[in-house]
Design a protein around this motif. Structure first.
Motif, PDB file in Angstrom:
ATOM      1  N   LYS A 196       0.796  -1.258   0.118  1.00 18.06           N
ATOM      2  CA  LYS A 196       0.009  -0.081  -0.049  1.00 18.06           C
ATOM      3  C   LYS A 196       0.935   1.276  -0.021  1.00 18.06           C
ATOM      4  CE  LYS A 196      -4.652   0.825   1.924  1.00 18.06           C
ATOM      5  NZ  LYS A 196      -5.521   0.367   2.877  1.00 18.06           N
ATOM      6  N   TYR A 197       1.885   1.085   0.901  1.00 18.85           N
ATOM      7  CA  TYR A 197       2.983   2.240   0.727  1.00 18.85           C
ATOM      8  C   TYR A 197       3.378   2.685  -0.529  1.00 18.85           C
ATOM      9  CZ  TYR A 197       6.709   5.389   2.070  1.00 18.85           C
ATOM     10  OH  TYR A 197       7.549   6.604   2.005  1.00 18.85           O
ATOM     11  N   ILE A 198       4.008   1.461  -1.372  1.00 20.40           N
ATOM     12  CA  ILE A 198       4.409   1.625  -2.471  1.00 20.40           C
ATOM     13  C   ILE A 198       3.659   2.222  -3.565  1.00 20.40           C
ATOM     14  CG2 ILE A 198       5.450   0.150  -4.493  1.00 20.40           C
ATOM     15  CD1 ILE A 198       7.494   0.528  -2.458  1.00 20.40           C
ATOM     16  N   SER A 199       2.376   1.664  -3.430  1.00 19.94           N
ATOM     17  CA  SER A 199       1.393   2.100  -4.266  1.00 19.94           C
ATOM     18  C   SER A 199       1.144   3.803  -4.327  1.00 19.94           C
ATOM     19  CB  SER A 199       0.025   1.333  -4.165  1.00 19.94           C
ATOM     20  OG  SER A 199       0.137   0.316  -4.478  1.00 19.94           O
ATOM     21  N   SER A 200       1.271   4.167  -2.848  1.00 23.42           N
ATOM     22  CA  SER A 200       1.155   5.713  -2.672  1.00 23.42           C
ATOM     23  C   SER A 200       2.183   6.513  -3.149  1.00 23.42           C
ATOM     24  CB  SER A 200       0.982   5.850  -1.093  1.00 23.42           C
ATOM     25  OG  SER A 200       2.221   5.811  -0.504  1.00 23.42           O
ATOM     26  N   LYS A 201       3.540   5.799  -3.369  1.00 23.65           N
ATOM     27  CA  LYS A 201       4.709   6.733  -3.766  1.00 23.65           C
ATOM     28  C   LYS A 201       4.724   6.510  -5.528  1.00 23.65           C
ATOM     29  CE  LYS A 201       5.836   7.896   0.136  1.00 23.65           C
ATOM     30  NZ  LYS A 201       5.677   9.375   0.248  1.00 23.65           N
ATOM     31  N   THR A 202       3.618   5.655  -5.961  1.00 22.72           N
ATOM     32  CA  THR A 202       3.698   5.783  -7.417  1.00 22.72           C
ATOM     33  C   THR A 202       2.298   6.318  -8.097  1.00 22.72           C
ATOM     34  OG1 THR A 202       3.001   3.330  -7.515  1.00 22.72           O
ATOM     35  CG2 THR A 202       5.531   3.987  -7.560  1.00 22.72           C
TER      36      THR A 202
END
Length: 389
Positions: A196-202
């Motif tokens: 979920k964190y990775i998705s927020s950064k992309t």
């Protein structure tokens, strides 16, 4: 498998790797962690999975009296800056590969999930360097390790204490060709949260090229979490300001087994335990340059020989208590927060971003910036008062 309580399962993959019929699959639960499940059609009820489980059937640990401790620094400054602490893992791995060994460790996959993999090329070791605060997927690494050991190869296998325990349980007995390295583990956060964190950064369609949990550009003791993008931009935050790290350090995102870890203690199942020598300024101030010093425990004669014969490293033997007292996670598990279950209920919902989760579950009475400012003022005031005395 009859684990008394599922919360004790570490997801180490020992049972999955050992099943001769391939009857165990690893599934992700609602929190994003991997757990084993038997496929009834092919399962013959042989009980091997329970015999091999290092939680159900604990292994014989190494005697504490044999351990020796060291403060250590890799003198290759580039490698040290890319490492979480003193760069000693790379020094060990380079020497092992030069002697013909294969090295296993955790690395980022193309989607920045964390997996275990292996290499016999020193150029690939950069992928294994640096902390990755998310539980890695072992996959078939135990099986591949065994095949290499059986063929006569030397294998260096690094992982969390429970992963090393799982490997040793799977192998059944110590191999002279195995070098087992674990590290001082705070606990493993949820891969679901990490995704979920990775998705927020992309979300803006920018492509990530590199992630560092322990970026030392702001210093080792005040490390940053950094995300490098392919367009050349870099997003950097001091660790205490980063929402993912705050959730990790507040313990709400950890696996259930981490609150009663069965693999704590400096006796362990590894040859070597690596960690940060956080108290170096008090114990060996001459090594305190804020670029990172490793606290190293060699549990076996094999481990001691490896550490004491490292090239291009500063190695100083110390009383084990000198480093252990600054690393409580070496000995005891972190406390389970009362809000952990509520956190995961919100994580699984659609209404909470990682930023909102951090705001809700890591809120202090003072905002972090104000707290830091007050601490700085207090330190300066204390210095003035000491001078007056």
């Amino acid at each position: 498998m009859k684990i008394n309580e599922l919360k004790n399962c570490t997801g180490c993959h020992a049972c999955y790797s050992a099943c001769p019929h391939g009857s165990i699959t690893m599934y992700r639960n609602s929190e994003g962690f991997l757990y084993p499940a038997a496929i009834d059609i092919s399962c013959v009820k042989c009980g091997l999975c329970e015999k091999i489980c290092p939680v159900i059937t604990p292994l014989r640990s190494i005697e504490k009296s044999r351990s020796a401790a060291f403060a250590a620094v890799n003198q290759n400054e580039k490698i040290r800056m890319e490492s979480s602490s003193g760069g000693i893992f790379t020094a060990i791995a380079e020497k092992a590969i030069a002697a013909g060994a294969v090295v296993f460790g955790a690395k980022f996959a193309s989607d920045f999930s964390v997996i275990h993999d292996h290499t016999d090329n020193t150029k690939d070791l950069a992928e294994f360097r640096g902390s990755k605060y998310v539980q890695s997927t072992i996959g078939n690494s135990y099986k591949e390790c065994k095949e290499m050991l059986d063929s006569g190869k030397t294998v260096l296998f690094s992982g969390t204490p429970c992963q090393i325990g799982g490997l040793k349980a799977f192998l059944g007995e110590d191999s002279r060709n195995l070098i087992a390295i674990d590290f001082i583990c705070h606990g493993v956060p949820s891969p679901l949260l990490w995704g979920k964190y990775i998705s927020s950064k992309t979300a803006d369609n920018r492509k990530i090229s590199k992630i560092k949990f322990r970026d030392k550009r702001s210093g080792w003791k005040n490390y940053s979490f950094s995300v490098d993008y392919s367009d050349g931009s870099v997003h950097t935050q001091i660790f205490r300001d980063n929402e993912y790290m705050r959730l990790f350090l507040k313990n709400v995102s950890l696996r259930a087994s981490c609150f009663d870890c069965k693999f704590k203690g400096n006796s362990g199942y590894s040859d070597i335990t690596l960690g940060d020598f956080w108290g170096i300024q008090h114990e060996l101030p001459n090594l305190d340059d804020n670029l990172g010093t490793s606290f190293v425990i060699a549990h076996t004669d094999k481990g001691k020989e490896i550490i004491t014969k490292l090239d291009n490293c500063i190695i100083k033997e110390i009383p084990i208590e000198s480093g252990r007292k600054y690393n409580p996670s070496l000995i005891k598990s972190v406390s389970r927060p009362a809000s952990r279950d509520a956190f995961f209920a919100d994580l699984c919902g659609k209404d909470f971003s990682v930023k909102k989760l951090a705001a809700k579950y890591t809120a202090d009475s003072f905002p972090i910036q104000i707290k830091k400012m007050l601490n700085d003022i207090f330190k300066k005031l204390s210095k003035v008062l000491r001078k007056k005395k």
